[in-house]
Design an enzyme around this catalytic site. Structure first.
Site, PDB file in Angstrom:
ATOM      1  N   GLY A  43     -12.115   2.557  -8.634  1.00 20.35           N
ATOM      2  CA  GLY A  43     -12.401   1.124  -8.658  1.00 20.35           C
ATOM      3  C   GLY A  43     -13.419   0.737  -7.600  1.00 20.35           C
ATOM      4  CG  ASP A  85       8.535   3.590  -7.264  1.00 20.18           C
ATOM      5  OD1 ASP A  85       7.680   3.640  -8.176  1.00 20.18           O
ATOM      6  OD2 ASP A  85       8.412   4.197  -6.193  1.00 20.18           O
ATOM      7  N   GLY A 115      -3.670  -3.807  -5.142  1.00 20.70           N
ATOM      8  CA  GLY A 115      -4.660  -2.766  -4.893  1.00 20.70           C
ATOM      9  C   GLY A 115      -4.642  -1.673  -5.937  1.00 20.70           C
ATOM     10  CB  THR A 116      -2.587  -1.112  -8.981  1.00 15.34           C
ATOM     11  OG1 THR A 116      -1.423  -1.069  -8.163  1.00 15.34           O
ATOM     12  CG2 THR A 116      -2.484  -0.046 -10.065  1.00 15.34           C
ATOM     13  CB  THR A 117      -8.058   0.861  -9.471  1.00 17.63           C
ATOM     14  OG1 THR A 117      -7.642   2.226  -9.267  1.00 17.63           O
ATOM     15  CG2 THR A 117      -8.448   0.270  -8.128  1.00 17.63           C
ATOM     16  CG  HIS A 138     -10.886   8.841  -4.457  1.00 21.75           C
ATOM     17  ND1 HIS A 138     -12.084   8.309  -4.880  1.00 21.75           N
ATOM     18  CD2 HIS A 138     -10.322   7.899  -3.649  1.00 21.75           C
ATOM     19  CE1 HIS A 138     -12.243   7.106  -4.357  1.00 21.75           C
ATOM     20  NE2 HIS A 138     -11.187   6.827  -3.610  1.00 21.75           N
ATOM     21  CG  HIS A 139      -5.909  11.436  -3.411  1.00 21.95           C
ATOM     22  ND1 HIS A 139      -5.149  11.147  -4.518  1.00 21.95           N
ATOM     23  CD2 HIS A 139      -6.149  10.243  -2.814  1.00 21.95           C
ATOM     24  CE1 HIS A 139      -4.910   9.862  -4.589  1.00 21.95           C
ATOM     25  NE2 HIS A 139      -5.511   9.272  -3.562  1.00 21.95           N
ATOM     26  CE  LYS A 185      -9.462   6.206  -7.305  1.00 24.29           C
ATOM     27  NZ  LYS A 185      -8.411   5.163  -7.303  1.00 24.29           N
ATOM     28  CG  PHE A 232      -6.638  -4.474  -0.212  1.00 23.41           C
ATOM     29  CD1 PHE A 232      -6.711  -5.826   0.046  1.00 23.41           C
ATOM     30  CD2 PHE A 232      -6.209  -4.061  -1.459  1.00 23.41           C
ATOM     31  CE1 PHE A 232      -6.350  -6.759  -0.901  1.00 23.41           C
ATOM     32  CE2 PHE A 232      -5.849  -4.979  -2.430  1.00 23.41           C
ATOM     33  CZ  PHE A 232      -5.920  -6.333  -2.151  1.00 23.41           C
TER      34      PHE A 232
END
Length: 233
Positions: free
Chosen positions: A141, A31, A71-73, A131-132, A135, A99
């Site tokens: 994406g 992180d 999976g990061t946009t 979305h939440h 985001k 994904f």
């Protein structure tokens, strides 16, 4: 399989749970505060970090011969550079805007429907994604991938958030607390409407797809997509 997680937020924790249930090991949780990474003990990495960190994470993994699932946009201005670095280092890399196994089937359905609708000019296409509130990027994406699927099969030249020109696809992005993700593609005419929709009930589907992709890419070389993972090419 020894997995490193780049990003240890809600998705990272869900991926960890899925991976452990499938008898894998989590050997690193990387992180913002991480200063050292032992690449020698990593078999594959999964990145659900931040848009400003994803490209550097990809580059580090390619240079250190670690296959990466991303999976990061919100970082795709650097996608071609990521592909180049992967090929230069004979690495392995999958990026997907989503994904979820169901969403990737939905991508195929979307493209097939767009191909059928391409010559029916009386229908106007539009999209909505929900979305939440955490985001960061809008549209998602996933919504962009859906729009590109329509553009590839029709005369639309692009997409635009909210208000669009006649030859562009309008995408509405909504942010609502605790919403994992809903994507809707609409074809509207004066006489009727056609709608396809994918609704995620939780994040587990996204996490499972990422782990399945990590299992698939082990010992492979090249740049792949979820089409390859699901044998949809």
């Amino acid at each position: 399989m020894n997995i490193a997680l780049f990003g240890y937020g809600k998705m990272g924790k869900m991926i960890e749970q899925i991976a452990l249930n499938r008898n894998h090991n989590i050997v690193a949780k990387i992180d913002v505060d991480t200063t050292e990474i032992n690449f020698s003990e990593i078999d594959v990495a999964i990145d659900f970090s931040m848009p400003n960190a994803a490209f550097n994470n990809i580059k580090m993994c390619m240079v250190n011969n670690i296959p990466l699932i991303c999976g990061t946009t919100g970082w795709l201005e650097d996608y071609e550079n990521a592909v180049r670095i992967c090929k230069e280092n004979n690495g392995a890399f999958i990026y997907a805007s989503n994904f979820s196994l169901g969403v990737n089937l939905f991508f195929e359905l979307n493209s097939y429907l767009a191909k059928m609708m391409g010559n029916l000019k009386q229908y106007q296409v539009s999209m909505e994604e929900i979305h939440h509130t955490q985001k960061l990027d809008a549209p998602s994406g996933t919504a962009i991938t859906l729009a590109e699927g329509v553009i590839n099969e029709t005369d639309y030249s692009g997409w635009k958030l909210d208000t669009a020109n006649a030859n562009e696809i309008p995408i509405t992005a909504k942010r609502i607390n605790d919403t994992p993700g809903t994507h809707t593609v609409n074809y509207n005419s004066e006489v009727d409407s056609i709608e396809i929709k994918h609704t995620a009930h939780n994040r587990e589907g996204f996490a499972l797809g990422a782990v399945v992709a990590a299992e698939w890419i082990l010992d492979k070389k090249g740049v792949f997509t979820m089409k390859d993972v699901l044998n949809l090419s």
